[in-house]
Design a protein around this motif. Structure first.
Motif, short mmCIF file in Angstrom:
data_model
loop_
_atom_site.label_atom_id
_atom_site.label_comp_id
_atom_site.label_asym_id
_atom_site.label_seq_id
_atom_site.Cartn_x
_atom_site.Cartn_y
_atom_site.Cartn_z
N THR A 143 -8.50 4.10 -2.86
CA THR A 143 -7.67 3.04 -3.46
C THR A 143 -6.54 2.61 -2.53
O THR A 143 -5.80 1.69 -2.86
CB THR A 143 -7.07 3.52 -4.79
N SER A 144 -6.41 3.28 -1.39
CA SER A 144 -5.30 2.97 -0.48
C SER A 144 -5.56 1.66 0.27
O SER A 144 -6.69 1.21 0.42
CB SER A 144 -5.10 4.11 0.51
N GLN A 145 -4.47 1.07 0.76
CA GLN A 145 -4.55 -0.16 1.55
C GLN A 145 -4.04 0.11 2.96
O GLN A 145 -3.31 1.07 3.20
CB GLN A 145 -3.72 -1.25 0.86
N TRP A 146 -4.44 -0.76 3.87
CA TRP A 146 -4.09 -0.60 5.28
C TRP A 146 -2.88 -1.47 5.60
O TRP A 146 -2.94 -2.69 5.49
CB TRP A 146 -5.27 -1.00 6.16
N ALA A 151 1.13 6.66 -4.76
CA ALA A 151 1.47 5.84 -3.59
C ALA A 151 0.23 5.33 -2.86
O ALA A 151 0.35 4.48 -1.97
CB ALA A 151 2.34 6.63 -2.63
N ASN A 152 -0.93 5.84 -3.22
CA ASN A 152 -2.18 5.37 -2.62
C ASN A 152 -2.87 4.32 -3.49
O ASN A 152 -4.02 3.98 -3.25
CB ASN A 152 -3.13 6.55 -2.40
N ASN A 153 -2.16 3.81 -4.48
CA ASN A 153 -2.71 2.75 -5.33
C ASN A 153 -1.64 1.71 -5.60
O ASN A 153 -1.23 1.48 -6.74
CB ASN A 153 -3.23 3.35 -6.64
N ALA A 200 -9.07 -0.61 0.21
CA ALA A 200 -8.75 -1.62 -0.82
C ALA A 200 -8.14 -2.88 -0.24
O ALA A 200 -7.74 -3.78 -1.00
CB ALA A 200 -7.83 -1.02 -1.88
N GLY A 201 -8.04 -2.99 1.09
CA GLY A 201 -7.50 -4.21 1.69
C GLY A 201 -6.23 -3.98 2.47
O GLY A 201 -5.85 -2.85 2.77
#
Length: 335
Positions: free
Chosen positions: A161-164, A199-201, A276-277
């Motif tokens: 679910t994390s984003q870059w 914090a990963n979502n 997740a983007g």
């Protein structure tokens, strides 16, 4: 003078324009679908500097220099710069822009900082207090990871679910002179806290704030999603965008066919490992100031809502077990 319409929307009375903009990006971003839109891309994410933080400052300076150059003015013509980033005390902005010698007002809206800087620029210009304002924001994958999560060298497994965090920056010149497109309305976001602590979502933490601002604006202006070419958020990513659409539908508003998100635009999800983007201040800043502004200039877009989103957290608040409040500042832009 600007005035309020409805409950929260502010209408600008003067003709306030975005005169020019520039978006710059790092190596991973240059391997994505927007490479031909960025003003500058860098194969070395250190940009020749000695630290990730210095590199991020360089991103801001390069974006600002490019926007000023494209406007056909000099830094001496600019009355104020509104700028911010993700690092403590906005050090990327401070050390990146001090050499310009422009009066400085630091901003912090997390990933919504670019919209916040633009709306502050627009409001101050509409008041007649300034002739030219500069809005700037940035992020850097490595500097953000070092501050908010784990050192890159640790090699930790990233949650799906994390984003870059985007390595990039955007800058825009706001003025009362005729420009590429006009800022007609702004809406300052409210802090929305759904007590999310992951914090990963980030998308889940920020989507309720985006829904709050978009729905409030549509109600204040008696408009519908289909009145706009694009309702652009950033940076909810894929999961947060799905949640935003769902939240709006619950209120009887379907934005599905008119919505897109900077975190979904900047990377190729099939070819690049971004989960997740995209996210980060530099995500919506670089996307808006490059691709979106070029589409407004060409006429491909003519009437958009830009609702940048931010997760108002810090390492301290997270370590103390606090939740992650969200915010979304909105700007209505017409060609």
């Amino acid at each position: 003078m600007s005035h309020r319409i409805g409950k929260r929307t502010i209408e600008l009375d003067r003709q306030i324009y975005i005169l020019s903009s520039a978006g710059v990006a790092g190596n991973k971003e240059s391997n994505g679908p927007l490479v031909n839109y960025f003003d500058e891309v860098y194969s070395d994410d250190l940009l020749g500097e000695k630290s990730w933080e210095k590199a991020e400052s360089r991103l801001q300076k390069n974006a600002a220099d490019a926007a000023i150059r494209k406007a056909g003015i000099s830094a001496e013509n600019i009355d104020v710069v509104f700028a911010g980033d993700l690092l403590n005390q906005c050090i990327s902005s401070v050390f990146g822009l001090y050499s310009l010698g422009i009066p400085f007002a630091g901003q912090y809206g997390a990933c919504s900082t670019m919209a916040q800087a633009m709306l502050m620029s627009a409001l101050l210009t509409d008041s007649g207090a300034v002739n030219y304002a500069l809005a700037v924001s940035s992020s850097h994958f490595c500097s953000a990871e070092r501050q908010f999560r784990l050192p890159i060298e640790y090699g930790g497994q990233r949650n799906l679910t994390s984003q870059w965090t985007v390595t990039g920056a955007g800058a825009a010149i706001i003025t009362g002179e005729k420009g590429i497109c006009r800022i007609e309305h702004v809406l300052i976001g409210r802090i929305i806290d759904m007590k999310i602590k992951d914090a990963n979502n980030m998308g889940a933490a920020m989507a309720p704030a985006a829904a709050d601002s978009i729905l409030s604006y549509l109600k204040d202006t008696s408009t519908k999603p289909e009145d706009y070419d694009l309702i652009l958020t950033g940076d909810l990513g894929f999961l947060g965008s799905e949640l935003l659409v769902s939240l709006c539908k619950k209120e009887g508003v379907d934005i599905t066919s008119h919505h897109n998100d900077c975190g979904m635009i900047i990377f190729d999800r099939e070819k690049q490992d971004v989960h997740a983007g995209g996210s980060g201040c530099g995500c919506c800043a670089s996307v808006f100031c490059s691709k979106i502004m070029q589409q407004l200039k060409s006429g491909e877009l003519s009437n958009i809502l830009f609702a940048a989103t931010g997760a108002l957290m810090s390492p301290t608040s997270s370590q103390q077990g606090e939740s992650i409040p969200g915010i979304s500042h909105l700007i209505h832009i017409r060609r």
